[in-house]
Scaffold this active site. Structure first.
Site: not given
Ligand code: PLP
Length: 432
Positions: A76-77, A154, A195, A216-218, A342
Site C-alpha cells: 500500500g505504501t 486506520n 483499510q 494492500s493485500g495483507h 514509541c
C-alpha cells in the site's frame, strides 16, 4: 484459568490479517508448479501470464473497474507514493492537498516532498474525526497537482466522503482546463483505501470521479508484500519503480505472481463476505463497545458509529496509559494496538487523535481493537471477561483519577483553536 482460550485472540486486523485458507490454497501452485516468469515468451511463462490476467480481472471487479486500470505494486505504501510522485511529474505542479490524519505512507512522503521544496496543505479534522469538503476545496490552488485523502482512517476507522471530494476535484480540474486551455494538468484525486476492501462496498469506484486508489493485500486476508494502484482509464501515469516494461510499462519489476493470484482470490472473498462484515463483524464490534461502555466508567469511543468502518473500535481508557494496557493484553493473549509511536522512552501521542483535539493524556490512553471475519463470539466473550478487571486494576495503581481529571478532560477549546489555526494557515497559504 482460561484453559480453553486459543493461544492468540487477534483483535488487530487493521494492522494485518490472517491469510484466508482459500487464498493460501490458490497460491501454492504458483510457488511450486507454475514458477515461470509471466514475461517469458515460451508457453510455460505464458501459462502463468494467463493466471495473472485472471487475478487482475478479479481485483478489478472489487472496485468495479477493468483489468487495464489495475497496477500491481509491492504494498500500500508504494501505491500511495506512486500516485503522488506520478502526478507531480505529469502535471509539473508543486502543491499537494492532504489531511492531518493520513497514514505515515502519505504523511512521511509529503513531509519529505516539503523538504524538497514542494508545498503541502494538510486539512484539519473535527472532534469526531470527520472532515469538511469545503475545507478541501478552499485549499486547492492553481498549482495543486493532487488531492490525496484517505477513505478510512486506520486508527479510528472514521470514513471520509471521498467520492464527493473526487467530484469537487474533477470540477476544479475542468474549470482550470477551461480557463487556461492546459489539459491534464490537474488537480487529480487520490484516495488511500487500504483499510476499506471487504469492509465497505467499493464496486462504484470506477464510476466515481476517483482518479487513483491504493489497496494492500495483507489487509484483506491476502499475503503481505502485494499492493494495488487503481488508475482511472485515460489518466496519465509514469512509473515510480523504474525497470522493465512490466505492468504495461507502469511499474517495473517481475510481478509477485503467487501473491497476486492470492489477492485475486481474496478480492472475490471480500465481495462475497461484504454483507457478513456489515452484519456479523459489526455485531461483534458493537457488542464489544456496548459491553465495555456499560461496565467501565470514564471510557470514550473515538469517532461516531455511523461514520466509522464496521470493524474498528478506538477506545480511550482514561487514567491509564495505553502501553500498560497493551502489555497486560499481550500477557492475556490478546493482540491490539495503540496509535502512538514509541520513541526512545518518550511516548508521542497519535497524530490522528491529537488532530481530533484529544489532550495528549487522553490520546495516550487509547487502544485500537479491530475485528475480522476470523473473530468469533468466543473471542469477544473472553476479551469482555478479562478487560474490565484489568482496567480497574491498572486504574487502582494509577496516580490519576476522576478526582484529578485535568489531564484527561476533553479540551474543546483547544480543539476549536487548533481547527481555527489550521484553517487560518490554509487560507494564508491560498492567499500567498
Ligand atoms: N495506508 C493505510 C491507511 C494503512 O493502514 C496502511 C497499513 O497499515 C498502509 C497505507 C500501508 O500499507 P502497506 O503495509 O501495504 O505498505
Amino acid at each position: 484459568m482460561h484453559a480453553s482460550r486459543p493461544e492468540v485472540i487477534y483483535l488487530d486486523n487493521n494492522a494485518t490479517t490472517r491469510v484466508a485458507p482459500e487464498v493460501f490454497e490458490a497460491m501454492v501452485p504458483f510457488l511450486t508448479e507454475y514458477y515461470g516468469n509471466p514475461s517469458s515468451a515460451y508457453s510455460f511463462g505464458k501459462k502463468v501470464e494467463g493466471y495473472l490476467i485472471e487475478a487482475r480481472e478479479k481485483v478489478a471487479a472489487l472496485v468495479g473497474a477493468t483489468a487495464k486500470e489495475i497496477i500491481f505494486t509491492s504494498c500500500g505504501t508504494e501505491s500511495d507514493n506512486a500516485a503522488i510522485w506520478s502526478t507531480l511529474q505529469t502535471t509539473g505542479k508543486r502543491h499537494i492537498v492532504t489531511t492531518q490524519v493520513e497514514h505515515s505512507a502519505i504523511m512521511n512522503q509529503t513531509e519529505s516532498l516539503e523538504r524538497m521544496g514542494f508545498g503541502v496543505t494538510r486539512i484539519p479534522v473535527a472532534a469526531d474525526g470527520t472532515l469538511k469538503v469545503e475545507d478541501v476545496e478552499k485549499a486547492i490552488r492553481e498549482d495543486t497537482a493532487i488531492v490525496s485523502i484517505m477513505w478510512a482512517n486506520n486508527e479510528t476507522g472514521v470514513l471520509f466522503p471521498v467520492e464527493e471530494i473526487a467530484t469537487m476535484v474533477k470540477r476544479k480540474r475542468e474549470e482550470f482546463e477551461k480557463t487556461t486551455g492546459q489539459k491534464g494538468k490537474g488537480p487529480y484525486f487520490h484516495t488511500d483505501a487500504v483499510q476499506t476492501p471487504g469492509k465497505i462496498d467499493l464496486r462504484g469506484v470506477a464510476k466515481s470521479d476517483i482518479d487513483f486508489l491504493s489497496m494492500s493485500g495483507h489487509k484483506l486476508h491476502a499475503p503481505k508484500g502485494v499492493g494495488v494502484l487503481y488508475v482511472k482509464r485515460r489518466t496519465k501515469v509514469v512509473p515510480y519503480v523504474i525497470g522493465g516494461g512490466q505492468e504495461r510499462g507502469k511499474r517495473g519489476g517481475t510481478e509477485n505472481v503467487a501473491s497476486i493470484v492470492g489477492l485475486g482470490r481474496a478480492s472475490e472473498l471480500a465481495v462475497e463476505r461484504l454483507e457478513e462484515e456489515g452484519t456479523r463483524v459489526r455485531g461483534l464490534r458493537d457488542r464489544f463497545e456496548d459491553a465495555l461502555l456499560a461496565r467501565l466508567p470514564h471510557i470514550y469511543i473515538n469517532g461516531r458509529r455511523d461514520t466509522r468502518l464496521p470493524n474498528t473500535s478506538n477506545i480511550a481508557f482514561d487514567f491509564v496509559e495505553a502501553e500498560a494496557i497493551l502489555m497486560r493484553l499481550d500477557k492475556l493473549g490478546i493482540c491490539a494496538s495503540s496509535g502512538s509511536a514509541c520513541t526512545t522512552g518518550s511516548l508521542d501521542p497519535s497524530h490522528v487523535l491529537s488532530a481530533m483535539g484529544l489532550t495528549p493524556a487522553r490520546a495516550r490512553s487509547c487502544v485500537r481493537f479491530s475485528f475480522s471475519h476470523f473473530n468469533t463470539d468466543a473471542d469477544i466473550n473472553y476479551a469482555l471477561e478479562v478487560i474490565p478487571p484489568m482496567i480497574e486494576e491498572l486504574r487502582a495503581m494509577s496516580p490519576l483519577s476522576p478526582e484529578h481529571p485535568d489531564n484527561f478532560a476533553y479540551d474543546v477549546t483547544a480543539a476549536r483553536e487548533r481547527e481555527e489555526k489550521g484553517m487560518a494557515e490554509t487560507m494564508a497559504a491560498i492567499n500567498e
